[in-house]
Design an enzyme around this catalytic site. Structure first.
Site, PDB file in Angstrom:
ATOM      1  N   LYS A  35      58.881  30.542  54.422  1.00 24.28           N
ATOM      2  CA  LYS A  35      57.420  30.554  54.566  1.00 24.28           C
ATOM      3  C   LYS A  35      57.012  30.122  55.975  1.00 24.28           C
ATOM      4  CE  LYS A  35      55.378  30.106  50.175  1.00 24.28           C
ATOM      5  NZ  LYS A  35      54.799  29.404  49.064  1.00 24.28           N
ATOM      6  N   LYS A 207      38.015  18.686  37.665  1.00 23.78           N
ATOM      7  CA  LYS A 207      38.698  19.957  37.951  1.00 23.78           C
ATOM      8  C   LYS A 207      39.152  20.639  36.656  1.00 23.78           C
ATOM      9  CE  LYS A 207      41.008  23.254  39.792  1.00 23.78           C
ATOM     10  NZ  LYS A 207      40.387  24.417  40.406  1.00 23.78           N
ATOM     11  N   LEU A 253      31.430  36.490  32.429  1.00 19.68           N
ATOM     12  CA  LEU A 253      31.100  37.118  31.146  1.00 19.68           C
ATOM     13  C   LEU A 253      31.549  38.580  31.143  1.00 19.68           C
ATOM     14  CD1 LEU A 253      27.573  35.691  30.183  1.00 19.68           C
ATOM     15  CD2 LEU A 253      29.802  35.098  29.226  1.00 19.68           C
ATOM     16  N   HIS A 254      32.676  38.857  31.803  1.00 16.23           N
ATOM     17  CA  HIS A 254      33.195  40.227  31.791  1.00 16.23           C
ATOM     18  C   HIS A 254      34.350  40.294  30.805  1.00 16.23           C
ATOM     19  CE1 HIS A 254      30.652  41.101  35.162  1.00 16.23           C
ATOM     20  NE2 HIS A 254      31.102  40.002  35.748  1.00 16.23           N
ATOM     21  N   ALA A 255      34.155  41.075  29.762  1.00 14.62           N
ATOM     22  CA  ALA A 255      35.218  41.197  28.762  1.00 14.62           C
ATOM     23  C   ALA A 255      36.415  41.903  29.390  1.00 14.62           C
ATOM     24  CB  ALA A 255      34.700  41.979  27.560  1.00 14.62           C
ATOM     25  N   GLY A 256      37.598  41.533  28.980  1.00 17.65           N
ATOM     26  CA  GLY A 256      38.800  42.137  29.556  1.00 17.65           C
ATOM     27  C   GLY A 256      40.040  41.771  28.764  1.00 17.65           C
ATOM     28  N   CYS A 263      46.161  29.324  37.539  1.00 19.24           N
ATOM     29  CA  CYS A 263      45.420  28.103  37.197  1.00 19.24           C
ATOM     30  C   CYS A 263      45.004  27.989  35.735  1.00 19.24           C
ATOM     31  CB  CYS A 263      44.194  27.974  38.095  1.00 19.24           C
ATOM     32  SG  CYS A 263      44.656  27.650  39.805  1.00 19.24           S
ATOM     33  N   LYS A 266      47.761  27.289  32.886  1.00 19.34           N
ATOM     34  CA  LYS A 266      48.455  25.999  32.954  1.00 19.34           C
ATOM     35  C   LYS A 266      47.475  24.833  32.895  1.00 19.34           C
ATOM     36  CE  LYS A 266      48.783  25.133  37.948  1.00 19.34           C
ATOM     37  NZ  LYS A 266      47.916  23.969  38.050  1.00 19.34           N
TER      38      LYS A 266
HETATM   39  N1  NAD Z   1      46.042  29.086  43.579  1.00 22.31           N
HETATM   40  C1  NAD Z   1      44.788  28.757  43.338  1.00 22.31           C
HETATM   41  O1  NAD Z   1      43.902  29.605  43.262  1.00 22.31           O
HETATM   42  C2  NAD Z   1      44.386  27.312  43.139  1.00 22.31           C
HETATM   43  C3  NAD Z   1      43.043  26.965  43.119  1.00 22.31           C
HETATM   44  C4  NAD Z   1      42.686  25.620  42.966  1.00 22.31           C
HETATM   45  C5  NAD Z   1      43.683  24.666  42.796  1.00 22.31           C
HETATM   46  N2  NAD Z   1      44.993  25.028  42.800  1.00 22.31           N
HETATM   47  C6  NAD Z   1      46.015  23.981  42.660  1.00 22.31           C
HETATM   48  O2  NAD Z   1      46.569  23.719  43.937  1.00 22.31           O
HETATM   49  C7  NAD Z   1      47.961  23.385  43.822  1.00 22.31           C
HETATM   50  C8  NAD Z   1      48.783  24.325  44.679  1.00 22.31           C
HETATM   51  O3  NAD Z   1      48.652  25.644  44.154  1.00 22.31           O
HETATM   52  P1  NAD Z   1      49.143  26.929  44.967  1.00 22.31           P
HETATM   53  O4  NAD Z   1      48.697  28.110  44.205  1.00 22.31           O
HETATM   54  O5  NAD Z   1      48.752  26.780  46.387  1.00 22.31           O
HETATM   55  O6  NAD Z   1      50.739  26.748  44.824  1.00 22.31           O
HETATM   56  P2  NAD Z   1      51.878  27.494  45.662  1.00 22.31           P
HETATM   57  O7  NAD Z   1      53.066  27.503  44.768  1.00 22.31           O
HETATM   58  O8  NAD Z   1      51.364  28.760  46.235  1.00 22.31           O
HETATM   59  O9  NAD Z   1      52.152  26.515  46.897  1.00 22.31           O
HETATM   60  C9  NAD Z   1      52.779  25.270  46.807  1.00 22.31           C
HETATM   61  C10 NAD Z   1      53.664  25.105  48.035  1.00 22.31           C
HETATM   62  O10 NAD Z   1      54.113  23.755  48.126  1.00 22.31           O
HETATM   63  C11 NAD Z   1      55.417  23.754  48.678  1.00 22.31           C
HETATM   64  N3  NAD Z   1      56.024  22.446  48.432  1.00 22.31           N
HETATM   65  C12 NAD Z   1      56.424  21.904  47.252  1.00 22.31           C
HETATM   66  N4  NAD Z   1      56.884  20.658  47.439  1.00 22.31           N
HETATM   67  C13 NAD Z   1      56.767  20.377  48.747  1.00 22.31           C
HETATM   68  C14 NAD Z   1      57.042  19.245  49.559  1.00 22.31           C
HETATM   69  N5  NAD Z   1      57.547  18.104  49.045  1.00 22.31           N
HETATM   70  N6  NAD Z   1      56.811  19.314  50.894  1.00 22.31           N
HETATM   71  C15 NAD Z   1      56.310  20.444  51.441  1.00 22.31           C
HETATM   72  N7  NAD Z   1      56.002  21.552  50.717  1.00 22.31           N
HETATM   73  C16 NAD Z   1      56.231  21.511  49.391  1.00 22.31           C
HETATM   74  C17 NAD Z   1      56.074  24.935  48.029  1.00 22.31           C
HETATM   75  O11 NAD Z   1      57.196  25.403  48.772  1.00 22.31           O
HETATM   76  C18 NAD Z   1      54.923  25.959  48.002  1.00 22.31           C
HETATM   77  O12 NAD Z   1      54.947  26.797  49.144  1.00 22.31           O
HETATM   78  C19 NAD Z   1      48.268  23.458  42.336  1.00 22.31           C
HETATM   79  O13 NAD Z   1      48.149  22.164  41.785  1.00 22.31           O
HETATM   80  C20 NAD Z   1      47.188  24.357  41.794  1.00 22.31           C
HETATM   81  O14 NAD Z   1      46.908  24.105  40.442  1.00 22.31           O
HETATM   82  C21 NAD Z   1      45.370  26.324  42.983  1.00 22.31           C
END
Ligand code: NAD
Length: 434
Positions: A35, A207, A253-256, A263, A266
């Protein structure tokens, strides 16, 4: 201000790039060397509209950098964000906090001077207390505060959401830390985005409550859609009829085919577990999760029904695989269960997605991939629209009719008008419409 962002995924990378764009100096850290190498070479590890430009601009102006090791960035930082994943723990559905805990320990060793450690990952109530305890255990001497700052951005519109949020929630027990957070978000504050400062536990729960409520709204309209099909009503009109009421609101409110993504599935599950542990079960959310789970496979059965009761030996074309448009994210996408149900029924599946096929290959077996929607539909016995990418909104129905083996269109996002599709000679099934 100086910011270290630990985790450069969908949330960390977007938040880091946006903070840099506000004028802060940001280091985005990730354990995954591939990455970081991609980012350093100017390639985005994820698909998110506008991200590449934003990153390029801020790197060029010297405000955004990347690294696999957090030591230097954390030592220099006023605020260190934890934006690592919190997936469902295998076996019991609790949020897996192992990445958060590991990040907290690493941060503890690298901190220098007063540091605000901010949990941006979605974490269960009480995780802030635990992060604080871990850091204190590793570094009894350190001057720090642990703050919760949950993220509400949506993939596919992440930059706009981050820069123009409906609100910013900050859970802080410490006035100095709250001031650091206000300073970080000041550019948004000037744009009048309300900043809501609460207790840390309140912010953590907010959240989950937000995601559970939205998941409930989607599930509610999905059940109304099923009822519409039984009683001869139109769910889109029902949604409009209730959505125009300000107390309800028209969004979500969009059925699908049921909610998916990284998110809602989980987070609803983790909230259910937290509530059960607190001996205060959230029955509505439990039902929402169960109803949604069953729905995805039921959509597979809907396709089977549209094909006359069997898909054995048939070629089914699937348009859209990602859990929603404008992302390449396949986590918990409804397409996974739908494709599986079709394959279990004996169909061969060919699919097309504008951005998600690379990730889809890692989660779907025995699917053939096409280069565009028409190549996908060629020779198919049915075409199933699963994700409403813009590219699927104005397909040439007459052309499809000519190249398909049978004219069957199953539109799980209600993109098309039933009369139009039927006029073009298709048997048409959608969700909750006559
Ligand atoms: N994706 C979304 O739309 C969204 C929206 C709001 C909140 N969140 C929350 O945000 C958090 C992150 O979600 P995401 O979708 O970005 O996850 P993701 O899996 O895309 O990214 C997480 C990153 O963290 C890295 N990582 C893990 N441990 C690490 C460490 N010790 N040091 C450095 N890097 C490390 C991983 O390699 C990975 O690239 C989650 O808790 C998620 O629930 C996500």
């Amino acid at each position: 201000m100086r910011v270290a962002m630990i985790g450069s995924g969908y949330v960390g990378l977007v938040s880091g790039a946006c903070f840099a764009d506000f004028g802060h100096e940001v280091a985005c850290i990730d354990k995954d060397p591939a990455k970081i190498a991609a980012l350093e070479a100017g390639r985005m590890p994820i698909y998110e509209p506008g991200l590449e430009d934003l990153v390029r601009r801020n790197v060029a102006q010297g405000r955004l950098a990347f690294a696999t090791d957090l030591t230097e960035a954390v030592a220099a930082a006023d605020a260190v964000f934890i934006a690592v994943g919190t997936p469902s723990r295998r076996g019991d559905g609790h949020a897996d906090l192992s990445y958060v805990v590991a990040a907290a320990r690493e941060i503890a060793h690298a901190m220098r001077g007063y540091t605000v450690v901010v949990t941006k990952s979605t974490v269960p109530v009480g995780t802030g207390d635990e992060v604080e305890r871990i850091i204190r255990e590793e570094r009894p001497d350190a001057e720090f505060a642990v703050v919760s700052n949950p993220e509400f951005l949506r993939e596919g519109a992440a930059i706009a959401d981050f820069k123009r949020p409906d609100r910013i929630v900050v859970g802080a027990e410490d006035a100095r830390a709250a001031d650091v957070m206000r300073e970080l978000y000041r550019p948004l504050y000037l744009n009048q985005a309300p900043i809501l400062v609460t207790s840390r536990r309140t912010a953590e729960l907010t959240k989950y409550a937000a995601n559970a409520f939205l998941a409930t709204k989607i599930t509610f309209i999905n059940e109304m859609a099923d009822l519409c099909e039984k009683v001869g009503a139109d769910v889109q009109d029902v949604a409009r009829g209730i959505g125009l009421d300000n107390r309800i609101g028209s969004k979500f409110l969009h059925a699908g085919p049921g909610y998916g993504g990284s998110c809602f599935p989980k987070d609803t599950l983790a909230l259910i577990k937290t509530a059960q542990d607190a001996e205060c079960p959230v029955r509505i959310v439990e039902t929402v999760a169960a109803v949604n789970d069953q729905r995805k496979r039921a959509m597979g059965r809907k396709v089977v029904a549209a094909c006359g009761g069997s898909v054995r030996g048939k070629r089914i074309a699937v348009l859209g695989l990602t859990f929603k448009p404008n992302t390449d994210d396949m986590r918990d996408a409804p397409s996974i269960a739908i494709v599986q149900a079709l394959q279990d029924g004996g169909a061969s599946v060919v699919a097309y997605d504008p951005e998600g096929m690379e990730q889809a290959r890692t989660v779907l077996d025995d699917v053939a991939y096409a280069r565009d929607p028409y190549a996908c539909a060629e020779g198919a016995d049915a075409l199933v629209l699963v994700t409403e990418w813009d590219a699927f909104r104005a397909l040439d129905l007459r052309r499809l009719r000519q190249i398909m083996a049978a004219p069957v269109l199953v539109d799980l996002r209600n993109v098309y008008r039933p009369d139009e599709v039927r006029e073009a000679g298709f048997a048409y099934a959608s969700v909750g419409r006559p």
